[in-house]
Design a protein around this motif. Sequence first.
Motif, PDB file in Angstrom:
ATOM      1  N   ALA A   3       0.717  -1.253   0.024  1.00 18.65           N
ATOM      2  CA  ALA A   3       0.127   0.077  -0.020  1.00 18.65           C
ATOM      3  C   ALA A   3       0.903   1.384  -0.020  1.00 18.65           C
ATOM      4  N   LEU A   4       1.831   1.238   0.743  1.00 19.97           N
ATOM      5  CA  LEU A   4       2.970   2.643   0.951  1.00 19.97           C
ATOM      6  C   LEU A   4       3.487   2.485  -0.500  1.00 19.97           C
ATOM      7  N   PHE A   5       3.887   1.418  -1.219  1.00 17.57           N
ATOM      8  CA  PHE A   5       4.708   1.290  -2.463  1.00 17.57           C
ATOM      9  C   PHE A   5       3.681   1.896  -3.567  1.00 17.57           C
ATOM     10  N   LYS A   6       2.555   1.841  -3.386  1.00 15.43           N
ATOM     11  CA  LYS A   6       1.546   2.335  -4.377  1.00 15.43           C
ATOM     12  C   LYS A   6       1.298   3.790  -4.158  1.00 15.43           C
ATOM     13  N   LYS A   7       1.135   4.056  -2.751  1.00 12.72           N
ATOM     14  CA  LYS A   7       1.001   5.530  -2.414  1.00 12.72           C
ATOM     15  C   LYS A   7       2.258   6.384  -2.930  1.00 12.72           C
ATOM     16  N   GLU A   8       3.591   5.878  -2.946  1.00 12.99           N
ATOM     17  CA  GLU A   8       4.507   6.625  -2.901  1.00 12.99           C
ATOM     18  C   GLU A   8       4.751   6.974  -4.683  1.00 12.99           C
ATOM     19  N   ILE A   9       4.374   5.949  -5.383  1.00 16.47           N
ATOM     20  CA  ILE A   9       4.320   6.120  -6.906  1.00 16.47           C
ATOM     21  C   ILE A   9       3.264   7.131  -7.404  1.00 16.47           C
ATOM     22  N   ALA A  10       1.901   6.863  -6.517  1.00 16.18           N
ATOM     23  CA  ALA A  10       0.851   7.941  -7.050  1.00 16.18           C
ATOM     24  C   ALA A  10       1.268   9.272  -6.637  1.00 16.18           C
ATOM     25  N   GLY A  11       2.040   9.387  -5.379  1.00 17.69           N
ATOM     26  CA  GLY A  11       2.277  10.758  -4.963  1.00 17.69           C
ATOM     27  C   GLY A  11       3.038  11.417  -5.881  1.00 17.69           C
ATOM     28  N   PHE A  12       4.247  10.606  -6.524  1.00 21.78           N
ATOM     29  CA  PHE A  12       5.177  11.160  -7.438  1.00 21.78           C
ATOM     30  C   PHE A  12       4.624  11.686  -8.548  1.00 21.78           C
ATOM     31  N   PHE A  13       3.550  10.915  -9.258  1.00 22.16           N
ATOM     32  CA  PHE A  13       3.123  11.286 -10.463  1.00 22.16           C
ATOM     33  C   PHE A  13       1.868  12.338 -10.174  1.00 22.16           C
ATOM     34  N   SER A  14       1.450  12.719  -8.783  1.00 23.38           N
ATOM     35  CA  SER A  14       0.504  13.638  -8.648  1.00 23.38           C
ATOM     36  C   SER A  14       0.951  15.201  -8.768  1.00 23.38           C
ATOM     37  N   SER A  15       2.375  15.150  -8.881  1.00 26.32           N
ATOM     38  CA  SER A  15       3.031  16.623  -9.029  1.00 26.32           C
ATOM     39  C   SER A  15       3.618  16.741 -10.174  1.00 26.32           C
ATOM     40  N   LEU A  16       3.661  18.031 -10.715  1.00 27.88           N
ATOM     41  CA  LEU A  16       4.270  18.372 -11.969  1.00 27.88           C
ATOM     42  C   LEU A  16       5.653  18.039 -11.950  1.00 27.88           C
TER      43      LEU A  16
END
Length: 243
Positions: A3-16
């Motif tokens: 879950a944390l793995f997915k959160k980190e990837i999503a967080g990275f691609f949520s920013s410009l």
Amino acid sequence: MFALFKKEIAGFFSSLTGYLAIIIFLVAAGLFVWIIPSSNNLIDNGYATLDSLFGLAPWLFLFLIPAITMRLFAEEKKTGTLDLLLTRPISDLSLVLAKNLASLAIVLIALVPTLVYFASIYLLANPTGNVDTGGTWGSFIGLAMLAMVYVCVGGFCSSITDNQVVAFLFALVITFALYMGFDILGDSIQMSNLAAMVQNLSIDKHYQSISRGVVDTRDLVYFFGMSAVFVLLTRLKLQSRNW
């Protein structure tokens, strides 16, 4: 952990910033390999090989990977969410691994478009397909191993500060030292045996070895061992908050 793995990837691609880092890497690689006239230019070179990409990528990674990893822990510390994260039912080691693996996955995603380069030289070669496939895939494996070490270094640097710029600069300096520093130091040592031992600590030496297309156990041990050292250092840094 997943879950944390997915959160980190999503967080990275949520920013410009995330997209910008990857775009800059791909544009720089494309310009040097295909457009800018130089010894790295594939068309000017006249040989069906991606050696120019594999020679250039480690230097681009010196900037791309610290840009990816600088936020891993520094941002959590600055916003105060790291303490909350450490109270979750997840071990410190799992936390470090999840964040590092997410960063490595992002780097590998950035590498995927470069497979188009391989397809291009495969088709442009005379005759078609006259490419050192083994060496090419060995180099891609070498880049993945090199990226793994860079990511673990970047994660450690992010854990020792709450300033992302400082984390970026620390990671840049340490990865450069690991990539070329030992080679430079070894060249300055007069004793050949000691010089060889020092140069064996260089990432570049093992990267060049694995890029020949032969996956040597000694090279894998080096890459995984060096990564493990920085993972453990990051874990110790997180644990020190409780001392």
